[in-house]
Design a protein around this motif. Structure first.
Motif, mmCIF file in Angstrom:
data_model
loop_
_atom_site.group_PDB
_atom_site.id
_atom_site.type_symbol
_atom_site.label_atom_id
_atom_site.label_comp_id
_atom_site.label_asym_id
_atom_site.label_seq_id
_atom_site.Cartn_x
_atom_site.Cartn_y
_atom_site.Cartn_z
ATOM 1 N N GLU A 191 14.926 6.829 -24.464
ATOM 2 C CA GLU A 191 14.075 7.609 -23.563
ATOM 3 C C GLU A 191 14.803 8.913 -23.250
ATOM 4 O O GLU A 191 15.962 8.906 -22.865
ATOM 5 C CB GLU A 191 13.812 6.856 -22.266
ATOM 6 C CG GLU A 191 12.940 7.630 -21.303
ATOM 7 C CD GLU A 191 12.792 6.936 -19.952
ATOM 8 O OE1 GLU A 191 12.311 7.617 -19.031
ATOM 9 O OE2 GLU A 191 13.154 5.770 -19.817
ATOM 10 N N ARG B 220 14.089 12.677 -21.210
ATOM 11 C CA ARG B 220 13.163 13.431 -20.377
ATOM 12 C C ARG B 220 13.918 14.530 -19.650
ATOM 13 O O ARG B 220 15.125 14.466 -19.483
ATOM 14 C CB ARG B 220 12.462 12.529 -19.374
ATOM 15 C CG ARG B 220 13.402 11.839 -18.420
ATOM 16 C CD ARG B 220 12.685 10.726 -17.650
ATOM 17 N NE ARG B 220 13.650 9.929 -16.928
ATOM 18 C CZ ARG B 220 13.964 10.092 -15.661
ATOM 19 N NH1 ARG B 220 13.385 11.038 -14.959
ATOM 20 N NH2 ARG B 220 14.846 9.324 -15.081
ATOM 21 N N VAL B 221 13.186 15.545 -19.243
ATOM 22 C CA VAL B 221 13.765 16.662 -18.497
ATOM 23 C C VAL B 221 13.269 16.596 -17.065
ATOM 24 O O VAL B 221 12.075 16.464 -16.818
ATOM 25 C CB VAL B 221 13.378 18.016 -19.125
ATOM 26 C CG1 VAL B 221 13.838 19.170 -18.248
ATOM 27 C CG2 VAL B 221 13.961 18.140 -20.519
ATOM 28 N N HIS C 222 16.278 11.944 -29.196
ATOM 29 C CA HIS C 222 15.560 10.713 -29.531
ATOM 30 C C HIS C 222 15.825 10.342 -30.989
ATOM 31 O O HIS C 222 16.202 9.200 -31.301
ATOM 32 C CB HIS C 222 14.061 10.906 -29.264
ATOM 33 C CG HIS C 222 13.270 9.654 -29.344
ATOM 34 N ND1 HIS C 222 12.691 9.227 -30.499
ATOM 35 C CD2 HIS C 222 12.978 8.731 -28.391
ATOM 36 C CE1 HIS C 222 12.057 8.088 -30.279
ATOM 37 N NE2 HIS C 222 12.220 7.768 -28.997
ATOM 38 N N LEU D 216 18.445 17.431 -18.580
ATOM 39 C CA LEU D 216 18.006 16.488 -19.594
ATOM 40 C C LEU D 216 18.686 15.155 -19.345
ATOM 41 O O LEU D 216 19.913 15.077 -19.261
ATOM 42 C CB LEU D 216 18.359 16.999 -20.988
ATOM 43 C CG LEU D 216 18.077 16.065 -22.158
ATOM 44 C CD1 LEU D 216 16.585 15.790 -22.301
ATOM 45 C CD2 LEU D 216 18.640 16.649 -23.440
ATOM 46 N N GLU E 137 12.771 18.819 -14.029
ATOM 47 C CA GLU E 137 12.661 20.259 -13.800
ATOM 48 C C GLU E 137 13.566 20.697 -12.649
ATOM 49 O O GLU E 137 13.750 19.968 -11.674
ATOM 50 C CB GLU E 137 11.219 20.641 -13.499
ATOM 51 C CG GLU E 137 10.249 20.351 -14.645
ATOM 52 C CD GLU E 137 10.576 21.102 -15.919
ATOM 53 O OE1 GLU E 137 11.085 22.241 -15.839
ATOM 54 O OE2 GLU E 137 10.321 20.546 -17.001
ATOM 55 N N GLU F 26 14.721 17.118 -26.243
ATOM 56 C CA GLU F 26 14.427 15.700 -26.020
ATOM 57 C C GLU F 26 14.146 14.995 -27.349
ATOM 58 O O GLU F 26 14.649 13.898 -27.601
ATOM 59 C CB GLU F 26 13.198 15.561 -25.121
ATOM 60 C CG GLU F 26 13.362 16.150 -23.746
ATOM 61 C CD GLU F 26 12.022 16.374 -23.087
ATOM 62 O OE1 GLU F 26 11.357 15.385 -22.715
ATOM 63 O OE2 GLU F 26 11.657 17.556 -22.939
ATOM 64 N N GLU F 27 13.358 15.645 -28.188
ATOM 65 C CA GLU F 27 12.977 15.054 -29.472
ATOM 66 C C GLU F 27 14.191 14.884 -30.386
ATOM 67 O O GLU F 27 14.310 13.885 -31.103
ATOM 68 C CB GLU F 27 11.915 15.918 -30.170
ATOM 69 C CG GLU F 27 10.591 15.969 -29.441
ATOM 70 C CD GLU F 27 10.574 16.968 -28.268
ATOM 71 O OE1 GLU F 27 11.502 17.803 -28.139
ATOM 72 O OE2 GLU F 27 9.634 16.889 -27.471
#
Length: 79
Positions: free
Chosen positions: A42, A44-45, A30, A57, A47, A26-27
């Motif tokens: 934005e 995000r994962v 970004h 993702l 689950e 994610e990082e």
């Protein structure tokens, strides 16, 4: 384990080849998108239902508006 199936009438044919893929965090996504001029990034994962499987993702980013550009989001006024 079930074998993969194809929607093609003949199924899978030919030599099986490995597929290279990029699995950025994610990082990382970004940072990559910000570096290339995107805004409002934005990542995000979501689950997986089974904790032993990988999640999905989701990454969303917007192109920044330029000064004077008309936007439907602000009622068509120039920004």
């Amino acid at each position: 384990m079930r074998s993969p199936r194809s929607r093609a009438p003949s199924g899978f044919t030919g030599k099986v080849l490995p597929v290279q893929r990029w699995a950025y965090s994610e990082e990382m996504w970004h940072g990559i998108l910000l570096h290339h001029g995107f805004a409002e990034v934005e990542a995000r994962v979501i689950e997986a239902p089974d904790p032993e499987n990988l999640g999905t993702l989701i990454v969303q980013a917007r192109v920044p508006r330029r000064a004077g550009e008309v936007s439907p989001a602000n009622g068509g006024r120039r920004g």
